[in-house]
Structure formats: structure tokens, C-alpha cells
Scaffold this active site. Structure first.
Site, short mmCIF file in Angstrom:
data_model
loop_
_atom_site.label_atom_id
_atom_site.label_comp_id
_atom_site.label_asym_id
_atom_site.label_seq_id
_atom_site.Cartn_x
_atom_site.Cartn_y
_atom_site.Cartn_z
N SER A 237 0.84 -1.20 0.00
CA SER A 237 0.00 0.00 0.00
C SER A 237 0.88 1.26 0.00
CB SER A 237 -0.93 -0.04 1.21
OG SER A 237 -1.93 0.92 1.09
N ASP A 333 -9.63 -4.40 -4.92
CA ASP A 333 -8.92 -3.32 -4.26
C ASP A 333 -9.04 -2.06 -5.12
OD1 ASP A 333 -7.09 -1.56 -3.21
OD2 ASP A 333 -5.35 -2.90 -3.40
N HIS A 363 -8.00 -5.12 -0.39
CA HIS A 363 -6.85 -4.36 0.10
C HIS A 363 -6.58 -4.74 1.56
CE1 HIS A 363 -4.09 -0.98 -0.42
NE2 HIS A 363 -4.30 -0.70 0.85
#
Lengths: 390, 509
Positions: A237, A333, A363
Site C-alpha cells: 500500500s 482493491d 486491500h
């Protein structure tokens, strides 16, 4: 807490873990390294974890019981375990992944939530913490050496890991288990970095810390018993952003360049109109609110920064010469499309890329491996690809 | 594992017993006075008794079948604590008549060094602070007090050498102590002037002797006593519902009952007006008494509400300028509850002073640990007080937490723990948000609150919620510092002017 220095306290212990010949003349273990104690699971959490694993192991049946239909988007099927986890989260009123009343409260919430079931697994040969120099004061790092280290004939590669959390939340502890999994499965050493967080430290502080940590690691890999020629960057991320930006900046400004980059659902763009950002912006964990909040904390939506490759690497004029990459994205995601796109762009620029989209994942799945077998499998597949590329 | 325990009241004695039961003998207890007992040793004023039923106000692991009254008198509670100390051989761990002056955290050894008045320094891995919030008498600063020629003392430091017989006495304060000692002295004295700042809500005390046959039954059948204890606990806990969930019920039921009682006891309309509280019941401690109103309606008692201007050589002058001659002044002015730790007494990491850190708002995580102060456990810390049930219940909840923390640290080779600041803040935000909806969030003043009216003393919820939160040590909320290979934790040491020696099991001098 600072640790009192007792020079060489650990040197002999660590030396025993190093492969023969790795002990270069003059190499020395950081003086203040201390082992990292684990967090015990409370009895309540142990019970809950058993229940959660039981339920998730029978996710299909549970979903049928709840009369929930399988979810399909663009030919991708949401993994039943993810669907059930999302439903359980929604039931508890958790509709955002990161967002909180304040950054401090969000950090507490995310930490408690992530560490509720986290265990010190897989077991490592050693886990130590120490401090390295950083641009804004010393940086705390955690060093993982897998058991594979003592079996290997040559020193293992070293991956500098930058945790996710929207540049705002999470810490070394929340990503302890993913780091262990990477170290164990990909047979690498991992150096996880406690970089400064936004909004107290907005851009460029996190990038500066990530670069400083990589530069330190590149210089001291031998001392850590790792292969100085194979020092890479990794991150999930926001951490994936920092990892690839570290590579990009190293390329541009000279100095050692990462041997490899391992990017897990990275943030690489600021284009809010990408289909995944629009269509998956709610109900799948990471929400539009989360992303806006993170962006606000990190760059305050500064226009110049939204086009700066140091924030949005996919916008770089040239990505030629970027190190080899493993890119792991998730099918459900909001950051899926930019991750997938980044794989294409890097390839087009001449970089070797192994790209794997975990079709049914959401995610943040690497933090769900303690309860979800499918999340664990997906992370392990990514690690296998990394091992193949090293 | 080793520990220094400060104080030998209910907190200090209780945690010491628990440590011993868990095989930890490496501790000393530092006590400034010459005996155990804490407030139950210090408060010897006439009529001193507990306002929580004794079968509840005692350790759950140390039943006493011999309470002679529902609400045990001070001498029985004091004797109970002394008996506990003897039964578990605690006296050999206690250093009497040695006041703690300064506790300093030593980062290098992950230990606390406790300097005492006698010039000794004890050092151990943990500091367990059992200094209660109601141990240091609070004395008002009244101009001219130093010129007063008569006797003057605080109720918690009662001067038994002074004969009150036939004397004119000024009593300052109408709190929990005053309403007990005024009836206790009323028959001896010639006259009493009671200076009241705010009137307390008073309800009858359902007190009485516990007959010998019941005491015998309790002795023979501990389960019977356990059942009685449960009944007392749930009776008390059922009252908290109104405090926490429905403050308006206190008005409808509690205040009405108290007002009826007052009107039945006090006929004089002028006095009634003076002693009728003007605030919501429950936001200050509700007082239990069967003889307070009877005492203050006596002819030789005056209740004065205009405030005190100053004190002269032989009397007290009120705000209206009237001087009333007295032979003695007794302060029923309570305790330094808002400053539970004196400045400079506890110094944590990086030289941080606990009292300075707290300022006027003491804060801790779960009432027990404080960011910046590793390996320190407060027993009866901020927001652990209660007004409706037994403080021992809260302390025992903390004992469980502390023991789980130190055993889990030992198992995992952790030498120091320190609560994370953001977890402490989030916890206190929750406590304050909770407090705001209770009767304690309604703008009262008093020792439950700091200067800004923030509730820093009371636990604003059911006590079983507190206990559940402290059932297990939650390491996730803490920074942890590991032992290095081969390193061991600090054992108990004492440094005297003659040198430094290890103390075996806290026993030697």
C-alpha cells in the site's frame, strides 16, 4: 524506549546465525540491538481466533446461511473468506479500513484490530530491533533472520520493508507477521522500518526515511549477515509507494539502487477516475474516505505533488532502468488498476516484472493471514514469485 | 522479579499477599508510619467507621467472619489489616517509619530506585504505588490560623491527648469524616460551630449489629459469607445504574428519600434551608448517617454557611464579620485527592516528574500504568475511585492485572513495559466521554473533579466493566523492552551509607 548500550552484547549470538564467510573483517552487529518480545494473545482473543478460523474455514457455508450471494465484478470472484470478513467487519460498524476520529485514535484502533489475532509466526532464527541514523532523528528498525539463513550456503538477500497504512497508521508490530512470512517464504532477511508518519510528518519525511533506511541497508547488509549485492525494497500500500519511490529516486540521484522491488497493492497514482478506484471505493475494506484522508495527511492534495513522481511514480517521464519488480495486486482493491497498470508501464520501460493479481482478495489482505487461509496463500504466492526473481 | 511497594494500606497489603501467593517474595513494603493499616490506622476520630458494608469492604481472598457490625468500625478494619499482615508474614517485608522521598526510574537496569527519609535506597524491577488518594490530609489556608492559641488538628490526625470535654469547638467541613465525628463528640463538648461550604446529601445507614450466631455461621460456612458478599455487591452495584445511565432517577427517588429523611429529622425551617443540598444527588459522595441530623439539631450546635474570613488568637471570624470564640478547631476538610502523588516523588524516564506531567489532570491507562513511567503500577490510580461500592473490588481488579503483567513479562523475557501514549489517550477519551453522560458529568465541584470540573477520580461505569478490562494484561497497548540473552532482571537491592547489598526475599534489614 531507548535501550542502554552494552557493546557487543549480541554479537556472538548473531554470529552463530550467519553463514560461514559472511563475517567480513570489521563487521559488527549494531551495539544496541535487542531481541523483540512477542505479544501474547489474550485468552479471549485465542477463543475468538479459533471461532474466526472455524467460520472462515467454512466461509461458503456461512455465506449461504446468511443468504449472501457470491460477489462477482468484471469476471473476478470475491473470495468467500474475504466476503465473510467484510460482512463481520460491517456488522461491527467498521466501514472504513484506516480512518479514525483523529490520527492518534485511528492508530490505536488499527493497531488493536490488527494485533488482535497476530502471532509471532512463522518462527524466525532471530528478530531484533535497533536504531539507524535517519534524517529526522534515529529510525527504529526491526531485523528478521529466517531459519533458512543457517541452512543456506550463501548469505540471503535483504529486503527493506516499508509498512502500509496510508502514511498515517500502522507500525512495526502491525506488519510483524507479514514480514515474518516474507522472510520465511521468500528466504530473505527483512529489515522493517519505523518511518515517520503523516500528518505530523507529511511528504517528504516518509520518503526521506525510506531512502535513508535503504541506503543504510545497502551499506551494512554484510554486517547483518546478508548479501550486499542483493538488497531490495518491499512494501504494501503506502509502503509500496515508498518502496518504488526509493528505487526511482536512487536511480535519478545516484547511489545504490535496489536489487529488486516487491510491491504489494502499491499506491502509485493520484488518478481518482480509475475504474477500480470508482467502483470499489466502498464495501471492500479500503474506502474513498480512507484514501482521501490518507492523501490529505500525506500531501494535503497539493497540486504540484499530485503530479510529482516522488508521490505518484507512475507519472514519471521515464522509468527506464528501474529494478526488477514483483507486483502483487488484489482483485477487489481500489488500487488494483493502478498496480496492474504500473506493472505494464514498468515492463514497457524494459524492467523484468512478475505480476500476480490475487483475484479474490481485498486491500490489506496480508494483514488477515492469521485468520484467513486464502489471504495467507495469496501472500505466499507473492513471496514465491519474489524468491524466483531473486 | 522484584518490587518495592509503597504504603501498607489495603492496596499495599493486598498486592503483597497476592505476590506471595504467586511465589514472588522478592519485595519490600515501605511504610512511613509505625504500623500497617493506611487510612484505617490514621483515622482514629470518634465514630470512625466504613460506609461500605464490611463483608464487601474486605479482601475476597481473606474473609473475616467476625465483623460485629454491618458497617465495620475503624478499630475492626484496622485489626483486620494487621491480622492479614501477620497471617502472611508481611511484617518482615515492611520497613516501618521510613518515608519514601523520591522514586527514580533507572533506564539502564530497567528498575526503580526508591530513596527514603533514612537515607537508604531500595532498588527493584517494579514500583507498586499503594499511596492512596485519601492519605494526605488537606488543610485549607485560612489567614491567621498560625496565631490561633487553642488546639487545631485534622480529623485524620486526631489529637487524643486533647480533652474536648466542656470545650467550645469549631468544625470546618461537613464531609464524610465530619458527619461521623461530630455525633461522636457532641455529648462531651460545650458548643460546636460547624462551618459548612456545601451541604451533603445524607441518607440513613442501614447499620446494625451482626449477631453472634450469624458470625458463627459465617465462620463455619465460608460459602454463606461468600453469598452474603455477593448480595452486598449486587445491591450496591444496582444503585450505580441510576448514576451512570439515568441521573434523573437520582432526583426522583434518591433525593426525595433524602429530603423526606431530612424533613423528618430537622424541624427548624431555617436550619433545613441551610442543610438542604443545592446540587444533584450523587455528583458528590452521598453520606450515610443515622445520627448527623440528630447531632446538628442539638441546642449547642450552630451550622454556619457564610464562610470563614480569618482566625484570631481565640476564635473564628466568619465572612459576615462575626467572631465566635473557640478552644479548638477540628478540620474535617478531607484529603489531597486531586494531588495523589506529591511533586518530585515519582520520576520516570528522561527525568519526567509524575506530578508535573499530570498537572491538574491525573491520567493513567486503566487507572494503573502511565506513559513515560515504565514498570510503575498505580494501585487506586486516576479514575478508579467509586462512590457506591467497595474500593477493595477495584484494587483487586488491579491486582489481577499487575500479576498477569509481571508473570507474562517473566515468561516472555521482557524487562520493562511502558504504556503507549496514544493508547493511554484513547482510553481516557473513552472514560471522559462515558463520564459526561453520568451524574459526574453535570458540572459539580468537589474532590472527584479537578479545577476544570473534569472527573479525574471516579470510575464512571459499572465496576464489573472495570474488572473485565483488567482481567488480562494487554501487552499490545505497551512498549516492551526485552532482556538481552544472558541478562537477568534486577533483584532487590538496598543501598545504605555502608554500601550496597542484595536483599534476600525482602527480608534482611
Amino acid at each position: 524506549m531507548a535501550y542502554p548500550r552494552e557493546p557487543g552484547a549480541l554479537a556472538s549470538e548473531i554470529r552463530a546465525l550467519r553463514p560461514a564467510g559472511a563475517d567480513a573483517p570489521g563487521s559488527m552487529w549494531p551495539e544496541d540491538a535487542v531481541p523483540v518480545p512477542d505479544y501474547p494473545l489474550s485468552q479471549g482473543a485465542q477463543r475468538e481466533q479459533k471461532i474466526a478460523r472455524f467460520l472462515l474455514g467454512r466461509a461458503r457455508e456461512m455465506l449461504r446461511l446468511r443468504r449472501m450471494r457470491p460477489i462477482e465484478r468484471h469476471g473476478r470472484k470475491l473470495d468467500p473468506q474475504m466476503q465473510l470478513l467484510l460482512a463481520l467487519r460491517a456488522q461491527q460498524g467498521q466501514t472504513n479500513l484506516l480512518l479514525g476520529d483523529s490520527p492518534a485514535q485511528a492508530r490505536v484502533q488499527v493497531r488493536m484490530g490488527t494485533l488482535r489475532f497476530a502471532q509471532a509466526e512463522p518462527a524466525m532464527a532471530s528478530v531484533h530491533e535497533f536504531r539507524i541514523p535517519g534524517p529526522g532523528g534515529s529510525l527504529r528498525v526491526r531485523h528478521y533472520v529466517p531459519h533458512a539463513a543457517s541452512e543456506a550456503n550463501s548469505p540471503l538477500p535483504l529486503m527493506v520493508f516499508l509498512h502500509g497504512g496510508g502514511f498515517t497508521v500502522c507500525d512495526l508490530d502491525t506488519h510483524d507477521q507479514p514480514c515474518r512470512t516474507i522472510a520465511d517464504r521468500a528466504r530473505v532477511q527483512v529489515l522493517s522500518v519505523d518511518y515517520r508518519l503523516s500528518p505530523e510528518h507529511p511528504y517528504p519525511a516518509p520518503v526521506e526515511d525510506a531512502r535513508a533506511a535503504f541506503a543504510w541497508a545497502a551499506e551494512h547488509a554484510g554486517m547483518l549477515g546478508a548479501d550486499p549485492k542483493r538488497v531490495g525494497v518491499a512494501g504494501d500500500s503506502a509502503g509500496g509507494n515508498l518502496a518504488t519511490v526509493t528505487a526511482l529516486m536512487a536511480l535519478r540521484e545516484g547511489g545504490p539502487v535496489p536489487h529488486v522491488q516487491f510491491l504489494i497493492y502499491p499506491v502509485v497514482d493520484a488518478d481518482w477516475t480509475r475504474p477500480s478506484r470508482v467502483e470499489l471505493s466502498r464495501d471492500f475494506g479500503l474506502t474513498l474516505k480512507d484514501m482521501e484522508w490518507s492523501t490529505q495527511n500525506y500531501t494535503a492534495f497539493d497540486e504540484a505533488l499530485q503530479a510529482d513522481p516522488a508521490v505518484v511514480p507512475i507519472r514519471a517521464k521515464s522509468l527506464a532502468g528501474m529494478p526488477r519488480a514483483v507486483i502483487l495486486t488484489a482483485g477487489f482493491d481500489p488500487l488494483r488498476d493502478e498496480g496492474n497498470d504500473y506493472a505494464q508501464v514498468l515492463r514497457a520501460a524494459g524492467t523484468d516484472v512478475l505480476h500476480f493479481e490475487a483475484e479474490g482478495m481485498v486491500h490489506g489482505f496480508i494483514n488477515m493471514a492469521s485468520v484467513s487461509t486464502s489471504a495467507r496463500d495469496a501472500l505466499q504466492q507473492g513471496c514465491d514469485q519474489l524468491a524466483a526473481l531473486l | 522479579m522484584s518490587a518495592v511497594i509503597v504504603g501498607s494500606g489495603f492496596a499495599g497489603i493486598g498486592i503483597a499477599i497476592q505476590l506471595k501467593k504467586h511465589g514472588v517474595h522478592d519485595f519490600v513494603i515501605l511504610e512511613q508510619a509505625g504500623d500497617v493499616g493506611g487510612v484505617w490506622r490514621d483515622n482514629t476520630y470518634p465514630g470512625c467507621a466504613c460506609d461500605v458494608p464490611s463483608h464487601l469492604y474486605s479482601f475476597s481472598f481473606e474473609f473475616n467472619p467476625d465483623w460485629t457490625r454491618e458497617y465495620g468500625p475503624q478499630r475492626e478494619i484496622y485489626a483486620y489489616l494487621r491480622r492479614c499482615a501477620d497471617k502472611y508474614d508481611l511484617r518482615q517485608h515492611i520497613r516501618f517509619n521510613d518515608r519514601v522521598e523520591r522514586c527514580i526510574y533507572d533506564e539502564r537496569h530497567a528498575s526503580w530506585t526508591v530513596h527514603t527519609q533514612s537515607g537508604r535506597a531500595y532498588s527493584a524491577q517494579f514500583l507498586l504505588n499503594g499511596m492512596g488518594g485519601l492519605s494526605r490530609p488537606a488543610l485549607p489556608s485560612i489567614p491567621g490560623l498560625e496565631t490561633f492559641q487553642g488546639a487545631a488538628f485534622h480529623s485524620a490526625r486526631w489529637n487524643h491527648d486533647y480533652d474536648l470535654k466542656g470545650k467550645r469547638v469549631a468544625v470546618i467541613g461537613t464531609g464524610a469524616s465530619a458527619i461521623q465525628f461530630v455525633p461522636g463528640i457532641i455529648d462531651q463538648v460545650a458548643h460546636v460551630d460547624i462551618y459548612q461550604r456545601s451541604a451533603p446529601w445524607v441518607v440513613p445507614k442501614e447499620d446494625g449489629d451482626i449477631p453472634a450466631y450469624r458470625r458463627a455461621a459465617f465462620g463455619a460456612m465460608p460459602w454463606l459469607q461468600k453469598a452474603a458478599r455477593e448480595r452486598y455487591y449486587w445491591t450496591a452495584e444496582s444503585r450505580i445504574f441510576a448514576f451512570v445511565k439515568r441521573p434523573e432517577l437520582l432526583e426522583r427517588f434518591g433525593e426525595r428519600r433524602a429530603r423526606e429523611y431530612l424533613e423528618a429529622e430537622v424541624q427548624d425551617p431555617e436550619l433545613r434551608a441551610k442543610i438542604t443540598p443545592d446540587y444533584r444527588m450523587g455528583c458528590k459522595r452521598i453520606l450515610l448517617s443515622n445520627d448527623w441530623y440528630a447531632a446538628i439539631t442539638r441546642d449547642h450546635v450552630d451550622v454556619l454557611t457564610s464562610g470563614i474570613s480569618h482566625v484570631t488568637e481565640g476564635g473564628v471570624v466568619d465572612r459576615d464579620g462575626v467572631e465566635r470564640p473557640v478552644d479548638a478547631i477540628i478540620f474535617g476538610t478531607g484529603f489531597e485527592a486531586q494531588n495523589p502523588v506529591p511533586a518530585g516523588a515519582i520520576v520516570g524516564r528522561d527525568g519526567k516528574d509524575l506530578a508535573t506531567c499530570w498537572g491538574k489532570t491525573p491520567r493513567a491507562y486503566k487507572g494503573t500504568t502511565v506513559a513515560g513511567f515504565p514498570n510503575l503500577f498505580l494501585l487506586g490510580g486516576p479514575n478508579t475511585g467509586i462512590g457506591h461500592t467497595s474500593m477493595i473490588y477495584m484494587l483487586e481488579s488491579q491486582f489481577t492485572y499487575v500479576l498477569d503483567a509481571i508473570t507474562s513479562m517473566k515468561e516472555r523475557r521482557v524487562r520493562a513495559i511502558e504504556v503507549r501514549q496514544e493508547h493511554q489517550d484513547a482510553y481516557n477519551e473513552r472514560v471522559q466521554a462515558k463520564s459526561a453522560t453520568t451524574v459526574w458529568g453535570q458540572g459539580c465541584r468537589g474532590w472527584y473533579y479537578n479545577a476544570d470540573g473534569v472527573n479525574t477520580a471516579l470510575w464512571p461505569d459499572f465496576t464489573f466493566h472495570f474488572r473485565r478490562q483488567l482481567k488480562e494484561f494487554d501487552a499490545v497497548a505497551y512498549h516492551q523492552e526485552a532482556l538481552r540473552p544472558g541478562e537477568d532482571v534486577r533483584t532487590l537491592w538496598v543501598r545504605t551509607p555502608d554500601g550496597e547489598t542484595e536483599v534476600a526475599h525482602g527480608l534482611s534489614a
